[in-house]
Design a protein around this motif. Structure first.
Motif, short mmCIF file in Angstrom:
data_model
loop_
_atom_site.label_atom_id
_atom_site.label_comp_id
_atom_site.label_asym_id
_atom_site.label_seq_id
_atom_site.Cartn_x
_atom_site.Cartn_y
_atom_site.Cartn_z
N GLY A 1 0.85 -1.23 -0.02
CA GLY A 1 -0.06 -0.04 0.07
C GLY A 1 0.93 1.29 -0.05
N ALA A 2 2.05 1.12 0.68
CA ALA A 2 2.77 2.43 0.86
C ALA A 2 3.78 2.57 -0.57
CB ALA A 2 4.04 2.07 1.99
N LEU A 3 4.00 1.63 -1.20
CA LEU A 3 4.73 1.76 -2.59
C LEU A 3 3.84 2.30 -3.41
CD1 LEU A 3 6.85 -1.51 -2.39
CD2 LEU A 3 7.80 0.58 -2.43
N LEU A 4 2.20 1.71 -3.59
CA LEU A 4 1.21 2.02 -4.46
C LEU A 4 1.00 3.67 -4.32
CD1 LEU A 4 -0.70 1.73 -6.49
CD2 LEU A 4 -2.21 1.01 -4.66
N LEU A 5 1.02 4.06 -2.90
CA LEU A 5 0.51 5.58 -2.67
C LEU A 5 1.82 6.40 -3.31
CD1 LEU A 5 -1.16 5.56 0.61
CD2 LEU A 5 -2.12 5.92 -1.57
N THR A 6 3.00 5.74 -2.96
CA THR A 6 4.01 6.48 -3.45
C THR A 6 4.36 6.74 -4.91
OG1 THR A 6 5.49 5.75 -1.47
CG2 THR A 6 6.89 6.57 -3.35
N ALA A 7 3.93 5.61 -5.51
CA ALA A 7 3.98 5.56 -7.16
C ALA A 7 2.92 6.59 -7.67
CB ALA A 7 3.74 4.37 -7.58
N LEU A 8 1.57 6.75 -6.84
CA LEU A 8 0.66 7.65 -7.56
C LEU A 8 1.19 9.11 -7.14
CD1 LEU A 8 -2.53 5.93 -5.91
CD2 LEU A 8 -1.89 6.12 -8.30
N TRP A 9 1.66 9.19 -5.92
CA TRP A 9 2.34 10.73 -5.66
C TRP A 9 3.32 11.24 -6.43
CZ3 TRP A 9 1.63 8.99 0.01
CH2 TRP A 9 0.30 9.41 0.43
N ALA A 10 4.19 10.47 -6.87
CA ALA A 10 5.59 10.58 -7.59
C ALA A 10 4.86 10.71 -9.02
CB ALA A 10 6.47 9.34 -7.66
N SER A 11 3.85 10.21 -9.46
CA SER A 11 3.09 10.45 -10.88
C SER A 11 2.44 11.51 -10.97
CB SER A 11 2.35 9.17 -11.09
OG SER A 11 3.08 8.01 -11.04
N GLY A 12 2.16 12.50 -9.83
CA GLY A 12 1.42 13.67 -9.77
C GLY A 12 0.11 13.66 -9.25
N ARG A 13 -0.40 12.48 -8.93
CA ARG A 13 -1.75 12.35 -8.20
C ARG A 13 -1.69 13.18 -6.81
NH1 ARG A 13 -5.08 8.43 -10.01
NH2 ARG A 13 -6.49 9.88 -8.90
N PRO A 14 -2.96 13.79 -6.49
CA PRO A 14 -3.29 14.52 -5.26
C PRO A 14 -2.82 13.75 -4.25
CG PRO A 14 -5.34 13.97 -6.36
CD PRO A 14 -4.27 13.45 -7.20
N ALA A 15 -2.42 14.58 -3.03
CA ALA A 15 -2.35 14.01 -1.85
C ALA A 15 -3.61 13.91 -1.22
CB ALA A 15 -1.55 15.22 -0.89
N LEU A 16 -3.70 13.15 -0.05
CA LEU A 16 -4.90 12.67 0.62
C LEU A 16 -5.21 13.95 1.71
CD1 LEU A 16 -4.93 9.02 0.72
CD2 LEU A 16 -6.34 10.15 -0.64
N ARG A 17 -6.53 14.40 1.69
CA ARG A 17 -6.96 15.43 3.06
C ARG A 17 -7.97 14.63 3.66
NH1 ARG A 17 -10.97 19.23 3.21
NH2 ARG A 17 -11.50 19.13 0.93
N LEU A 18 -7.81 14.11 4.85
CA LEU A 18 -8.73 13.27 5.49
C LEU A 18 -9.59 14.03 6.43
CD1 LEU A 18 -6.16 10.82 7.05
CD2 LEU A 18 -7.19 10.70 4.88
N ARG A 19 -9.62 15.24 6.55
CA ARG A 19 -10.75 16.17 7.11
C ARG A 19 -11.75 16.34 6.25
NH1 ARG A 19 -8.42 21.41 10.12
NH2 ARG A 19 -10.63 21.26 10.70
#
Length: 327
Positions: A151-169
């Protein structure tokens, strides 16, 4: 929440997403090879030595089991080097505060923890033919850490590809119900690891699956045998919940990403159920266990993607619709 993140598309920035996606794919292969170690009973191929193998750095005149176990250690060590490279590249290619840095740091930490859990398993002798109940616990923790790593690697790949960060609030019940789906999938995987261990140590009884269940609760049965039935029961519960979650997220957070990954999750669930039934019917042969595990990895990653898309879609939902979700 911005729609995209700034990642330079030249030099180090161009290599960051490639390395992240490559690290994710490579670690899935390492996980499957680790299952081969378990299925072949080669976990004790290096004795109770760790990180050395039979007391030496490179084993001399190794047996087949030693070759299998030692090769797994080498591929796992390569995962650590990939994680180090990913972290260094993330800090070089992205600005301070970029989530790809956090994802890469989490990935490295989880890979280190993965190695430590494996080391504890070897040093305590919870390998090969060991039926110690503690082995089931360690096996489940190992699987949970593995899924978190993916899961951490997947999110890293998404963020490295320019996908937005997550806002939990402000995510309302979508966050809670999506998290529940992830937790159920994680627990299902842990239970599956214990069941797979039980299938290895205690071959299913000839006859129907009910015959195996009766034996698993016989007077001489151990804890690992008792827990074998938990996985299929939990699989039905989790699958039903995830199908419901897909339907709910399509209504609450309509977006192409939610639609795409929701359909993918339903498809993977169907394949996984077929694989699960086949695994039971065929008495858990090694190739079927590998197939089941591979689908479990895909199912986990698709569930993470669906949850990510649902949380990211908040910015595209009108305020009136958001009030309905958070009520």
């Amino acid at each position: 929440m911005s729609g995209t993140l700034t990642v330079p598309r030249a030099g180090a920035g161009a290599w960051l997403p490639r390395l992240a996606w490559a690290a994710l794919a490579y670690n899935v292969l390492v996980i499957l090879w680790g299952a081969v170690v378990r299925i072949t009973g080669a976990g004790a191929g290096c004795g109770d030595h760790w990180p050395l193998c039979n007391g030496v750095v490179v084993p001399q005149s190794p047996t087949l089991h030693t070759v299998i176990e030692f090769s797994h250690r080498l591929t796992s060590a390569a995962s650590g080097l990939l994680a180090l490279a990913l972290l260094a590249l993330a800090f070089r290619a992205t600005p301070r505060g970029h989530p790809a840095r956090l994802g890469a740091a989490l990935s490295l930490g989880l890979i280190v923890l993965e190695g430590l859990v494996g080391g504890v398993q070897v040093r305590l002798g919870l390998t090969a033919d060991s039926t110690d109940p503690a082995r089931g616990l360690v096996q489940g923790v190992h699987l949970a850490n593995t899924f978190l790593l993916l899961g951490a690697l997947l999110l890293t790949a998404l963020w490295a590809s320019g996908r937005p960060a997550l806002r939990l609030r402000g995510q309302g019940r979508v966050l809670g119900l999506g998290t529940l789906g992830l937790v159920l999938t994680l627990v299902l995987g842990m239970a599956g690891a214990v069941t797979a261990l039980g299938d290895l140590l205690f071959a299913p009884t000839p006859g129907t699956p009910l015959d195996t269940v009766r034996r698993d609760f016989g007077a001489t049965a151990g804890l690992i045998e008792n827990l074998r039935v938990v996985h299929p029961l939990l699989a039905v519960l989790t699958s039903a919940y995830l199908v419901w979650l897909v339907t709910a997220l399509r209504r609450w957070r309509p977006s192409p990403g939610v639609t795409r990954w929701g359909a993918a999750l339903v498809g993977v669930l169907a394949l996984q159920m077929v694989a699960g039934f086949a695994n039971v019917a065929l008495k858990a042969p090694g190739w079927m266990q590998l197939t089941h595990l591979g689908l479990a990895c895909i199912m986990w990653l698709v569930t993470v993607l669906l949850t990510y898309e649902a949380l990211s879609a908040l910015r595209r939902v009108p305020a009136s619709a958001r009030r309905g979700v958070t009520a």
